[in-house]
Design a protein around this motif. Structure first.
Motif, PDB file in Angstrom:
ATOM      1  N   ALA A   1       0.821  -1.218   0.000  1.00 19.87           N
ATOM      2  CA  ALA A   1       0.000   0.000   0.000  1.00 19.87           C
ATOM      3  C   ALA A   1       0.848   1.259   0.000  1.00 19.87           C
ATOM      4  O   ALA A   1       0.571   2.209  -0.732  1.00 19.87           O
ATOM      5  CB  ALA A   1      -0.942  -0.011   1.206  1.00 19.87           C
ATOM      6  N   THR A   2       1.924   1.291   0.815  1.00 23.35           N
ATOM      7  CA  THR A   2       2.709   2.522   0.973  1.00 23.35           C
ATOM      8  C   THR A   2       4.007   2.521   0.190  1.00 23.35           C
ATOM      9  O   THR A   2       4.613   3.569  -0.020  1.00 23.35           O
ATOM     10  CB  THR A   2       3.032   2.733   2.465  1.00 23.35           C
ATOM     11  OG1 THR A   2       3.882   1.665   2.918  1.00 23.35           O
ATOM     12  CG2 THR A   2       1.758   2.752   3.298  1.00 23.35           C
ATOM     13  N   GLY A   3       4.462   1.355  -0.213  1.00 23.88           N
ATOM     14  CA  GLY A   3       5.754   1.267  -0.888  1.00 23.88           C
ATOM     15  C   GLY A   3       6.934   1.380   0.060  1.00 23.88           C
ATOM     16  O   GLY A   3       8.083   1.424  -0.394  1.00 23.88           O
ATOM     17  N   LYS A   4       6.682   1.433   1.368  1.00 26.26           N
ATOM     18  CA  LYS A   4       7.754   1.557   2.345  1.00 26.26           C
ATOM     19  C   LYS A   4       8.555   0.274   2.437  1.00 26.26           C
ATOM     20  O   LYS A   4       7.997  -0.818   2.488  1.00 26.26           O
ATOM     21  CB  LYS A   4       7.174   1.906   3.710  1.00 26.26           C
ATOM     22  CG  LYS A   4       8.232   2.152   4.786  1.00 26.26           C
ATOM     23  CD  LYS A   4       7.591   2.517   6.119  1.00 26.26           C
ATOM     24  CE  LYS A   4       8.653   2.740   7.184  1.00 26.26           C
ATOM     25  NZ  LYS A   4       8.043   3.081   8.495  1.00 26.26           N
ATOM     26  N   VAL A   5       9.874   0.396   2.447  1.00 27.09           N
ATOM     27  CA  VAL A   5      10.778  -0.750   2.512  1.00 27.09           C
ATOM     28  C   VAL A   5      11.279  -0.921   3.940  1.00 27.09           C
ATOM     29  O   VAL A   5      11.724   0.050   4.576  1.00 27.09           O
ATOM     30  CB  VAL A   5      11.969  -0.571   1.550  1.00 27.09           C
ATOM     31  CG1 VAL A   5      12.957  -1.733   1.695  1.00 27.09           C
ATOM     32  CG2 VAL A   5      11.484  -0.468   0.112  1.00 27.09           C
ATOM     33  N   ILE A   6      11.183  -2.126   4.427  1.00 24.65           N
ATOM     34  CA  ILE A   6      11.644  -2.443   5.782  1.00 24.65           C
ATOM     35  C   ILE A   6      12.702  -3.536   5.679  1.00 24.65           C
ATOM     36  O   ILE A   6      12.505  -4.538   4.986  1.00 24.65           O
ATOM     37  CB  ILE A   6      10.481  -2.933   6.665  1.00 24.65           C
ATOM     38  CG1 ILE A   6       9.397  -1.863   6.770  1.00 24.65           C
ATOM     39  CG2 ILE A   6      10.974  -3.319   8.042  1.00 24.65           C
ATOM     40  CD1 ILE A   6       8.159  -2.329   7.516  1.00 24.65           C
ATOM     41  N   GLU A   7      13.817  -3.350   6.372  1.00 24.65           N
ATOM     42  CA  GLU A   7      14.867  -4.361   6.424  1.00 24.65           C
ATOM     43  C   GLU A   7      15.088  -4.776   7.860  1.00 24.65           C
ATOM     44  O   GLU A   7      15.069  -3.942   8.769  1.00 24.65           O
ATOM     45  CB  GLU A   7      16.180  -3.839   5.830  1.00 24.65           C
ATOM     46  CG  GLU A   7      16.130  -3.640   4.328  1.00 24.65           C
ATOM     47  CD  GLU A   7      17.503  -3.302   3.757  1.00 24.65           C
ATOM     48  OE1 GLU A   7      18.444  -3.141   4.562  1.00 24.65           O
ATOM     49  OE2 GLU A   7      17.633  -3.191   2.514  1.00 24.65           O
ATOM     50  N   GLN A   8      15.285  -6.064   8.072  1.00 25.31           N
ATOM     51  CA  GLN A   8      15.575  -6.562   9.406  1.00 25.31           C
ATOM     52  C   GLN A   8      16.494  -7.777   9.312  1.00 25.31           C
ATOM     53  O   GLN A   8      16.466  -8.521   8.325  1.00 25.31           O
ATOM     54  CB  GLN A   8      14.290  -6.933  10.153  1.00 25.31           C
ATOM     55  CG  GLN A   8      13.488  -8.043   9.514  1.00 25.31           C
ATOM     56  CD  GLN A   8      12.237  -8.391  10.286  1.00 25.31           C
ATOM     57  OE1 GLN A   8      11.210  -8.668   9.711  1.00 25.31           O
ATOM     58  NE2 GLN A   8      12.300  -8.387  11.609  1.00 25.31           N
ATOM     59  N   GLU A   9      17.319  -7.934  10.340  1.00 30.24           N
ATOM     60  CA  GLU A   9      18.229  -9.067  10.380  1.00 30.24           C
ATOM     61  C   GLU A   9      17.467 -10.318  10.820  1.00 30.24           C
ATOM     62  O   GLU A   9      16.528 -10.253  11.615  1.00 30.24           O
ATOM     63  CB  GLU A   9      19.375  -8.795  11.355  1.00 30.24           C
ATOM     64  CG  GLU A   9      20.296  -7.669  10.919  1.00 30.24           C
ATOM     65  CD  GLU A   9      20.957  -7.950   9.596  1.00 30.24           C
ATOM     66  OE1 GLU A   9      21.531  -9.061   9.436  1.00 30.24           O
ATOM     67  OE2 GLU A   9      20.902  -7.096   8.695  1.00 30.24           O
ATOM     68  N   ALA A  10      17.873 -11.440  10.275  1.00 31.08           N
ATOM     69  CA  ALA A  10      17.244 -12.719  10.631  1.00 31.08           C
ATOM     70  C   ALA A  10      18.273 -13.820  10.505  1.00 31.08           C
ATOM     71  O   ALA A  10      19.295 -13.674   9.829  1.00 31.08           O
ATOM     72  CB  ALA A  10      16.038 -12.996   9.733  1.00 31.08           C
ATOM     73  N   VAL A  11      18.010 -14.932  11.156  1.00 34.32           N
ATOM     74  CA  VAL A  11      18.877 -16.105  11.112  1.00 34.32           C
ATOM     75  C   VAL A  11      18.076 -17.254  10.505  1.00 34.32           C
ATOM     76  O   VAL A  11      16.948 -17.532  10.956  1.00 34.32           O
ATOM     77  CB  VAL A  11      19.394 -16.489  12.506  1.00 34.32           C
ATOM     78  CG1 VAL A  11      20.200 -17.789  12.443  1.00 34.32           C
ATOM     79  CG2 VAL A  11      20.227 -15.368  13.099  1.00 34.32           C
ATOM     80  N   ILE A  12      18.620 -17.901   9.488  1.00 31.79           N
ATOM     81  CA  ILE A  12      17.940 -19.057   8.885  1.00 31.79           C
ATOM     82  C   ILE A  12      18.095 -20.245   9.827  1.00 31.79           C
ATOM     83  O   ILE A  12      19.200 -20.683  10.128  1.00 31.79           O
ATOM     84  CB  ILE A  12      18.534 -19.387   7.499  1.00 31.79           C
ATOM     85  CG1 ILE A  12      18.398 -18.187   6.552  1.00 31.79           C
ATOM     86  CG2 ILE A  12      17.849 -20.607   6.904  1.00 31.79           C
ATOM     87  CD1 ILE A  12      19.007 -18.417   5.186  1.00 31.79           C
ATOM     88  N   GLN A  13      16.971 -20.777  10.263  1.00 27.79           N
ATOM     89  CA  GLN A  13      16.996 -21.890  11.215  1.00 27.79           C
ATOM     90  C   GLN A  13      16.695 -23.234  10.568  1.00 27.79           C
ATOM     91  O   GLN A  13      17.076 -24.280  11.097  1.00 27.79           O
ATOM     92  CB  GLN A  13      15.975 -21.634  12.337  1.00 27.79           C
ATOM     93  CG  GLN A  13      16.284 -20.425  13.205  1.00 27.79           C
ATOM     94  CD  GLN A  13      17.513 -20.641  14.063  1.00 27.79           C
ATOM     95  OE1 GLN A  13      18.084 -21.719  14.109  1.00 27.79           O
ATOM     96  NE2 GLN A  13      17.945 -19.588  14.763  1.00 27.79           N
ATOM     97  N   ALA A  14      16.007 -23.238   9.418  1.00 21.36           N
ATOM     98  CA  ALA A  14      15.677 -24.495   8.747  1.00 21.36           C
ATOM     99  C   ALA A  14      15.455 -24.228   7.269  1.00 21.36           C
ATOM    100  O   ALA A  14      15.049 -23.133   6.883  1.00 21.36           O
ATOM    101  CB  ALA A  14      14.435 -25.141   9.367  1.00 21.36           C
ATOM    102  N   GLY A  15      15.709 -25.225   6.440  1.00 19.79           N
ATOM    103  CA  GLY A  15      15.545 -25.129   4.991  1.00 19.79           C
ATOM    104  C   GLY A  15      16.651 -25.918   4.317  1.00 19.79           C
ATOM    105  O   GLY A  15      17.529 -26.485   4.978  1.00 19.79           O
ATOM    106  N   PRO A  16      16.648 -25.999   2.996  1.00 20.83           N
ATOM    107  CA  PRO A  16      15.728 -25.348   2.068  1.00 20.83           C
ATOM    108  C   PRO A  16      14.560 -26.227   1.652  1.00 20.83           C
ATOM    109  O   PRO A  16      13.688 -25.765   0.910  1.00 20.83           O
ATOM    110  CB  PRO A  16      16.627 -25.078   0.862  1.00 20.83           C
ATOM    111  CG  PRO A  16      17.568 -26.233   0.855  1.00 20.83           C
ATOM    112  CD  PRO A  16      17.811 -26.592   2.298  1.00 20.83           C
ATOM    113  N   ASN A  17      14.525 -27.504   2.066  1.00 19.58           N
ATOM    114  CA  ASN A  17      13.457 -28.402   1.640  1.00 19.58           C
ATOM    115  C   ASN A  17      12.345 -28.416   2.665  1.00 19.58           C
ATOM    116  O   ASN A  17      12.589 -28.479   3.866  1.00 19.58           O
ATOM    117  CB  ASN A  17      14.006 -29.826   1.438  1.00 19.58           C
ATOM    118  CG  ASN A  17      15.203 -29.849   0.494  1.00 19.58           C
ATOM    119  OD1 ASN A  17      16.286 -30.247   0.882  1.00 19.58           O
ATOM    120  ND2 ASN A  17      14.996 -29.406  -0.729  1.00 19.58           N
ATOM    121  N   GLY A  18      11.126 -28.361   2.198  1.00 23.24           N
ATOM    122  CA  GLY A  18       9.993 -28.383   3.109  1.00 23.24           C
ATOM    123  C   GLY A  18       9.677 -27.046   3.733  1.00 23.24           C
ATOM    124  O   GLY A  18       8.926 -26.970   4.700  1.00 23.24           O
TER     125      GLY A  18
END
Length: 528
Positions: free
Chosen positions: A132-149
């Protein structure tokens, strides 16, 4: 004095760093193949069946010619773009004046799933854009599981969520390409060079994931006594590496190949994202919210290309606008020269350069013969059936020059056509094995309900030494039928002038048009 001690202390601290920098070998990348030869061996256990389209079960012997520039000292030479199924234990590098110290197959390929797999338990950046606003949000994250399922990430606040389930367009940004991920299959060798030099090297290796097959098309002449026979070689490359303008060869015959250990780990498979973002599936279908993954280059790191995965719904009519027009039909290339002997195998050299494309198949001409003499038979092996059974319609060619053929024929499948009322129609298909020159070639193209046989055992003598068979042949066709029947037992008395094929007798007889024939045989039993 105090300054000298300080300088000595700093030098002592930096000495291990300098030693490591000095010991770290230079990395030389060879990304271009100057010339290539690809010799493809058939899958040993496939026979005349189709090529496995997912991962061909044959293999190839590949010779690559490359030009590389080496610095003085020890360096890592990376051969990028080798075949995906390369067997590292078979690789040989020639042309390096001071030899090779070690070699390694860099197996893991750069892909969306490979990036997720490489960054498990590591930090990435999630970038989301509000629709709706086009506002971009960035945040740090840690991948805990993947890439299958599915891919599970833990955000900075400690919460867990599945990728592509926020309801917003998302991108997952990686700080750099992991060193153990390659954009192309790569073989690394550690080399020593006494002086800087530019050399031409040859890289030779066996690679799995290739195969080839022979296919034939036989057109029966209007007289029924000749065939027009054409043959094609179909070469399959199941890997991700193409070899443009290669010298292509194929090897016919069945050779013994020992077990090869499994290939090094490659990509962890496709990237799988599972969830419905919100509400119901008709409100926010999953395919309208594709994840976008890219590599974000950190300042001061080596340059890396951005990797992006996107998805969208595309109108089929819009896609068709960009498809190229069908290419006009062109005449087939000239057939290759006759097969050469390679031990007891046959070596076919394609006389022109061929693009052996990744994940593709290529067809090149094998032979083109006109007016090959053919004989039509009706064949069966004798057994007790009680009820009339159809015989097999068989076309027989003698593979000799006097009959218009006379060359080595690789195993494959033949499609037989006849022209009826000006229309070319398929009569049947037949599988054949490898056939040498002067050998008999039989094409069994289907059962004929018009030519049948019935076989019954009438009696057995009291001593159990003999039993009598009665065979009835019927021909409902308006022309005579030449019947060839294999009799798999000892006949008493032994016939004269009959062909022996293995342990079988071959009974050849002509059945008149719209007529029948009855014949009795006395079988000598084993106890007799």
């Amino acid at each position: 004095m105090r300054g000298a001690l300080l300088l000595a202390w700093i030098a002592a601290l930096l000495a291990p760093v300098a030693a490591r920098a000095q010991a770290e070998p230079a990395i030389i990348v060879s990304a271009k193949i100057d010339d290539a030869a690809v010799t493809v061996y058939r899958a040993p256990n496939r026979g005349a069946g189709p090529i496995n389209p997912n991962w061909p079960q044959g293999f190839a012997f590949i010779t690559e010619t490359r030009t590389v520039t080496l610095p003085a000292g020890t360096s890592v030479l990376r051969f990028e773009g080798v075949a995906e199924g390369l067997l590292p234990e078979t690789a040989v590098v020639s042309g390096l004046p001071d030899g090779v110290v070690e070699k390694n197959r860099d197996a893991r390929l750069l892909s969306p799933a490979g990036l997720v797999d490489a960054y498990l338990k590591r930090s990435v950046t999630l970038r989301r854009t509000n629709r709706a606003t086009g506002k971009v949000i960035e945040q740090e994250a840690v991948i805990q599981a993947g890439p299958n399922g599915g891919v599970i990430v833990q955000n900075a606040a400690g919460g867990f969520e599945a990728l592509a389930c926020s309801g917003l367009p998302e991108r997952m940004l990686y700080p750099r390409v992991p060193k153990d991920l390659s954009a192309k299959p790569t073989l690394s060798v550690l080399v020593d060079s006494k002086a800087p030099r530019t050399v031409t090297v040859q890289l030779l290796y066996l690679a799995e994931g290739f195969d080839w097959a022979a296919n034939y098309v036989a057109d029966r002449g209007s007289d029924g006594k000749t065939l027009g026979l054409t043959g094609w070689i179909t070469v399959a490359n199941g890997g991700v590496t193409s070899f443009p303008g290669a010298q292509l060869n194929v090897i016919a015959g069945r050779l013994n190949k020992v077990y090869s250990p499994p290939l090094p780990r490659s990509t962890p498979g496709p990237l799988v994202l599972k969830c419905w973002p919100m509400d119901i599936t008709s409100t926010h279908p999953l395919w309208e919210l594709p994840p976008i993954l890219e590599i974000e280059q950190e300042f001061g790191m080596d340059a890396a290309e951005e990797v992006t995965v996107t998805g969208s719904r595309i109108d089929r009519r819009e896609m068709l606008r960009y498809l190229p027009a069908a290419a006009p039909a062109i005449a087939p290339p000239p057939p290759p020269p006759p097969a050469e002997d390679l031990g007891d195998l046959k070596f076919y050299r394609i006389p022109f350069r061929v693009d052996v494309s990744a994940k593709g198949q290529k067809q090149v001409a094998l032979l083109a013969k006109d007016k090959v003499v053919v004989e039509q038979l009706y064949a069966a092996t004798l057994y007790q059936n009680g009820q009339p059974q159809p015989l097999m319609m068989r076309l027989r060619v003698q593979n000799r020059e006097a009959d218009g053929l006379g060359l080595a024929l690789p195993a494959g499948t033949a499609a037989v056509f006849e022209t009826i009322g000006g229309q070319r129609l398929l009569v049947g298909e037949a599988a054949i094995g490898d056939k040498a020159k002067d050998e008999r070639v039989d094409y069994d193209i289907g059962q004929s309900p018009a030519v049948q046989f019935r076989a019954v055992i009438q009696d057995r003598d009291a001593k159990g030494e003999f039993q009598t068979w009665q065979v009835t042949l019927t021909n409902a066709r308006p022309f005579d039928a030449e019947v060839e029947m294999l009799i798999p037992f000892a006949i008493d008395p032994a016939p004269t002038g009959w062909e022996r094929r293995g342990s079988n007798w071959v009974w050849r007889v002509r059945v008149p048009a719209n007529d029948s024939l009855v014949q009795s045989f006395r079988q000598k039993l084993k106890g007799g």
